[in-house]
Motif scaffolding. Sequence first.
Motif, PDB file in Angstrom:
ATOM      1  N   VAL A   1     -35.240  14.597  16.039  1.00 33.02           N
ATOM      2  CA  VAL A   1     -36.497  14.015  16.480  1.00 33.02           C
ATOM      3  C   VAL A   1     -36.246  13.309  17.797  1.00 33.02           C
TER       4      VAL A   1
ATOM      5  N   ASP B   1     -39.174  14.682  11.400  1.00 34.48           N
ATOM      6  CA  ASP B   1     -38.589  13.437  10.906  1.00 34.48           C
ATOM      7  C   ASP B   1     -38.591  13.432   9.378  1.00 34.48           C
TER       8      ASP B   1
ATOM      9  N   PRO C   1     -37.454  10.346  19.700  1.00 35.25           N
ATOM     10  CA  PRO C   1     -38.306   9.147  19.651  1.00 35.25           C
ATOM     11  C   PRO C   1     -38.883   8.782  21.016  1.00 35.25           C
TER      12      PRO C   1
ATOM     13  N   PHE D   1     -43.102  14.036  13.833  1.00 33.38           N
ATOM     14  CA  PHE D   1     -43.019  13.274  12.580  1.00 33.38           C
ATOM     15  C   PHE D   1     -42.780  14.197  11.382  1.00 33.38           C
TER      16      PHE D   1
END
Lengths: 89, 339
Positions: free
Chosen positions: A21, A52, A23, A49
């Motif tokens: 992922v 994630d 961020p 997400f």
Amino acid sequence: MTSDQTDVEAQSEELANLAQVDPRLIQELFDKDPLALTDQDLDVIIAEFRKDRANYIQESSTPKAKKTSAKKEAVIPLGQIDLADLGLI
Amino acid sequence: MDSTHTNYAVVGEKVDYGAWPSPLDDTGVQYAWDSVSLGLLKTCPRKYQLTILQNWQPKRRSHHLDFGIYYHSAIEFYLKVRVGEQYDTDGVLVEDRQAKHELAVRQAIRKALIDSVGYEPGPDARTGKPKTDKTRYNLIRSLVWYFEHYGLSDPCTPILLANGKPAVELSFRFDIGNDLMLAGHLDQIVQFGDDRYVLDHKTTSSTVTGASAAYFFKNFNPDNQMSLYSLGSSIAFQTPIRGVIVDAAQIAVGFTAFGRDLTHRSPRQLAEFLEGVYSYRRMAEAFQRSGFWPMNESACGNYGGCAFRGICSKDPTVRERFLRTEFTQEKPWNPLEPR
């Protein structure tokens, strides 16, 4: 190579192969005016997400690697200890 | 501000509820109750007086409340969009279930991002460091994960009302005799198996899965809100309701976990709850007549400490000054106002 060591290496490789992922990418989109977010921006946020979550599920379901003990010291049964071998006489 | 519509209330002045009917009768005693106002009276009569009768609220709203509102609103929006008619960018009606789900997720996330602009949880009161659990980032993460976890495979599906809309975000009120009324606002009425339930969303830092989840879910029996939902949903919506499903999300720093549990009330328990409402109403009448609302000092430390602890700990002669400095009187709490 022991079976414990192959298990640990296999699990490490599996975890390393999970999609990472980003961020920073999500934060950049979060910092934009939400009224200006395009459908593509939202799809990126949702996809990150989801990635994630997939990582979290994968990591949660992977059994923790057994701690491999250090090479065990040979245990000398009681009654067979030779003080001379230990340099005590 | 137009002085005829002021919502400012000092001790002894009347609160203006704007366009909505007042929940107080002519003697100033509340006749229309909800779980919030009932819970406040049960917790501490003084807190009830300050919050409900005098309309004092902390200047900074609890981030737990804000987070919960954004979370609830996004899920309800998702359901409404998914059930309703949707059109793609070419103006073609979308009928595929998966496609509708994806469109609904995107719109719900967009709504959550818009609603939560400027939201930050603020520093921890004890450590002074920024809180890291109920952040905006974790709000959006929790929603995406929720739609992935339940989404189209959710065994609880909102029922459709007579107007074809899903039974989400429903306000209700009903008479309970003795010139009293109960009111509330519930998240969803769902079909689960052969039965109908109220479904209520909760966000928490507690564990909601595994063996430890029982510790969290036991908080909902006894519980004002769940008893009110159990009683009110059947009466107000004229459909048999089997119980209330607590739909919980554990909001942690690095993950969100989801768990559900059922809370049920027997007819005798509901009758007992009603007796309790009548009793507390009589108590409120007595306090109103005497003009004195006592503190319940044993409740001051609950849930991290009452917001009014700093006020009640002062000499009575200076309390109003501190109230005006630290609190606001913007919008009165009115059980009769639909949300």
